[in-house]
Scaffold this motif. Structure first.
Motif, PDB file in Angstrom:
ATOM      1  N   ASN A  15      14.238  22.630 -33.312  1.00  0.00           N
ATOM      2  CA  ASN A  15      15.252  21.605 -33.109  1.00  0.00           C
ATOM      3  C   ASN A  15      16.592  22.272 -32.788  1.00  0.00           C
ATOM      4  N   ARG A  18      19.109  22.331 -35.642  1.00  0.00           N
ATOM      5  CA  ARG A  18      18.697  23.266 -36.706  1.00  0.00           C
ATOM      6  C   ARG A  18      18.947  24.708 -36.283  1.00  0.00           C
ATOM      7  N   GLU A 281      15.518   9.795 -45.306  1.00  0.00           N
ATOM      8  CA  GLU A 281      15.706  11.151 -45.812  1.00  0.00           C
ATOM      9  C   GLU A 281      16.800  11.855 -45.013  1.00  0.00           C
ATOM     10  N   ASN A 283      17.075  14.790 -44.003  1.00  0.00           N
ATOM     11  CA  ASN A 283      16.536  15.685 -42.974  1.00  0.00           C
ATOM     12  C   ASN A 283      16.200  14.964 -41.674  1.00  0.00           C
ATOM     13  N   GLU A 284      16.085  13.629 -41.735  1.00  0.00           N
ATOM     14  CA  GLU A 284      15.795  12.871 -40.517  1.00  0.00           C
ATOM     15  C   GLU A 284      16.958  12.925 -39.527  1.00  0.00           C
ATOM     16  N   TYR A 286      18.088  15.408 -38.120  1.00  0.00           N
ATOM     17  CA  TYR A 286      17.753  16.339 -37.035  1.00  0.00           C
ATOM     18  C   TYR A 286      16.915  15.676 -35.940  1.00  0.00           C
ATOM     19  N   CYS A 305      20.820   7.849 -43.242  1.00  0.00           N
ATOM     20  CA  CYS A 305      20.511   9.141 -43.864  1.00  0.00           C
ATOM     21  C   CYS A 305      21.631   9.593 -44.805  1.00  0.00           C
ATOM     22  N   GLN A 523      26.249  21.864 -43.135  1.00  0.00           N
ATOM     23  CA  GLN A 523      24.901  21.649 -42.632  1.00  0.00           C
ATOM     24  C   GLN A 523      24.666  20.143 -42.470  1.00  0.00           C
ATOM     25  N   HIS A 525      22.149  18.104 -42.676  1.00  0.00           N
ATOM     26  CA  HIS A 525      21.358  17.375 -43.680  1.00  0.00           C
ATOM     27  C   HIS A 525      22.062  17.303 -45.039  1.00  0.00           C
ATOM     28  N   GLU A 526      23.169  18.029 -45.189  1.00  0.00           N
ATOM     29  CA  GLU A 526      23.932  17.960 -46.433  1.00  0.00           C
ATOM     30  C   GLU A 526      25.198  17.102 -46.291  1.00  0.00           C
TER      31      GLU A 526
END
Length: 554
Positions: A15, A18, A281, A283-284, A286, A305, A523, A525-526
């Motif tokens: 990705n 990522r 979630e 992480n979605e 990405y 998210c 990041q 996802h954070e």
């Protein structure tokens, strides 16, 4: 005939978001080494901890430290060997159960000397602490001004002296400040700890306006460092320090004890509501997010998210759809969200006998109705006394005849006015693009955001590289033609390539982070966790100011 070898399965595609995040994390690991392994060893040889070791020992939990300005001075001052992190560590973390702003000189970087960006980074940390009424803890270990750059460090309103001015103002406002001298503290830098409420000093440290060599040169007096400004002298004779400690661990223990006794600062309060997990979630992010301008994504899916599930009241959902506004909660903390929409949306306009007509809004563009809606929403958040989170992914305001006749400048000015006059905390997150006046309207750095966060790979500039390259190339070629130069196809291509490379570098988010235009690269996802921490930091924000906008162009 031997059986054919089965083809190896193709490696899964990485990705792009990522991948770029991993690159940034690798660089951050290097930045945290400060002046490098040998410089760390030299600090240990003196019997002293490094700045990072001091911060970790001071905190209740090192994992709960939110570092700010790690990328400061990135790629700058290369002619002097660089200054990773601008030679100072700043960030917020819990000490004795209370969130504190910590500022620690990194003596592994040019002996902790002050570069221009060192000053700006410390001033920014003081501003954040002032806005949120966070106690300030200074871990001092600095050789003073980096003399080769003194003209850019010494005189101006965002330079060295401003730090001391802020010390005095913060003290007058009742915001606690404690300084611990744990190494060198010389020249003008000596004023910082002495302007704090409480002063700790370790044995072997030095606090003086002029060192032994300068004293000899200035007045011909021979004096050693201890008699001039050692801990014993300041404890027994000058009376300048409040606590003399043997070493770094003892000083940090004392500092923690003093924070435990500090009753002017309440312990951290929990969120007013129970946190609910997000609908999707984290992480979605990405798979939902697309960085290319040729692709679209639904910002509302991205928000699912980040925010608490079941706590999302979208404001004027069917109107001004190129901006999403909502009242929501993040880990139990209420806030408003203003986010650019990155997919095509429909816009209904009043019509005549045939009835309303429909138009299409381009992704990432702010239209007049969206700006109007956002301005009204921002005003309402101020009435409710809730923080506002701005999520940037915009190419700017819509241009063209229809947009100008629709009053885009007036609507944009209304949004900027409401946002600029906010009395509640403003937190900005640059997800992807943040261009031109769109950056301003979404609470760019010029508009006093409490914190500015950004995703790796994001971009911030007056316009995108493609558009800017075309304009700048035309100007450059016009200038050369006036001087009699012939611009052939090869020269034209060379000009385009050079300008695009330069502009692309300038719009890279690392360029802005190096210059202090944002506080933290996070990041993706954070994002939820980072925003929850930012909202918690702002929990003591003074909400007693009256919200006023002045004249609005309605």
């Amino acid at each position: 005939m031997p059986p054919s070898t089965p083809a190896k399965p193709a490696a899964p595609a990485i990705n792009p978001l990522r991948a770029v995040t991993e690159q940034f994390l690798h660089t951050e690991k290097q930045l945290r080494l400060g002046g490098g392994v040998k410089a760390i060893e030299r600090q240990h040889d003196k019997g002293r901890l490094t700045a990072r070791e001091r911060v970790e020992a001071l905190l209740d939990n090192p994992n709960h430290f939110t570092e700010l300005g790690l990328w400061a001075a990135f790629g700058m001052y290369e002619e002097f060997g660089g200054a990773p992190g601008a030679g100072v560590i700043t960030g917020v973390g819990p000490v004795a159960g209370k969130r504190c702003m910590i500022i620690a000189n990194d003596a592994t970087v040019k002996a902790g000397a002050f570069f221009p960006m060192t000053c700006k980074k410390i001033i920014r940390a003081q501003m954040i602490a002032q806005m949120a009424r966070l106690p300030l803890l200074y871990l001092v270990d600095s050789a003073g001004v980096f003399l080769p750059l003194q003209e850019d460090v010494f005189p101006d309103t965002d330079d060295f002296g401003r730090i001391f001015r802020n010390n005095a103002v913060l003290s007058a406002e009742g915001i606690p400040q404690i300084a611990s001298i744990m190494g060198a503290c010389v020249a003008g830098g000596g004023y910082l700890p002495v302007l704090c409420d409480t002063l700790i000093m370790t044995e072997g440290s030095g606090l003086y306006l002029a060192g032994p060599a300068l004293v000899k040169a200035a007045i011909g007096q021979d004096v050693d460092s201890e008699d001039l400004g050692g801990a014993a002298m300041h404890a027994e004779i000058s009376g300048t320090i409040d606590f003399k400690e043997t070493d770094d661990p003892a000083a940090l223990k004392r500092l923690r004890s003093l924070m435990e006794m500090q009753q002017a600062v309440p312990p951290d309060a929990p969120a007013p509501f129970d946190a609910a997990p997000p609908k999707r979630e984290p992480n979605e992010i990405y798979s939902i997010f697309k960085s290319s301008g040729a692709e679209q994504y639904d910002t509302e899916l991205l928000l699912e998210c980040i925010v608490d599930a079941g706590a999302f009241d979208e404001y004027k959902q069917d109107y001004g759809r190129s901006i999403v506004c909502a009242y929501t909660r993040i880990e139990g903390r209420p806030c408003g969200v203003v986010a650019n929409q990155r997919q095509l949306t429909q816009k209904k306009m009043p019509g005549g006998k045939a009835g309303p007509s429909t138009a299409v809004n381009m992704p990432a563009v702010i239209y007049d109705d969206s700006a109007d809606k956002a301005a009204r929403f921002i005003m309402d958040c101020n009435q409710r006394k809730i923080p506002i989170v701005f999520l940037h992914d915009t190419t700017g305001f819509m241009v063209g005849r229809d947009s100008e006749q629709g009053g885009i400048i007036r609507a944009g000015a209304k949004m900027v006015n409401a946002m600029a006059n906010c009395v509640v905390p403003k937190i900005s997150v640059i997800l992807n693009s943040s261009y031109g006046a769109g950056n301003y309207a979404m609470c760019g750095r010029a508009f006093d955001p409490f914190l500015t966060l950004a995703w790796p790979g994001s971009r911030c500039a007056v316009m995108g590289a493609k558009q800017a390259t075309g304009v700048l190339a035309m100007i450059e070629e016009g200038s050369r033609k006036r001087k009699g130069e012939v611009i052939d196809a090869q020269t034209h291509e060379q000009i385009l390539t050079a300008i695009e490379a330069s502009y692309t570098e300038q719009q890279d988010i690392r360029h802005g982070a190096a210059r202090g235009w944002l506080d933290r690269i996070i990041q993706p996802h954070e994002t939820r966790k980072e925003l929850a921490e930012a909202l918690a930091m702002a929990a003591r924000w003074p909400m007693d100011r009256e919200f006023r906008t002045g004249v609005l162009q309605t």
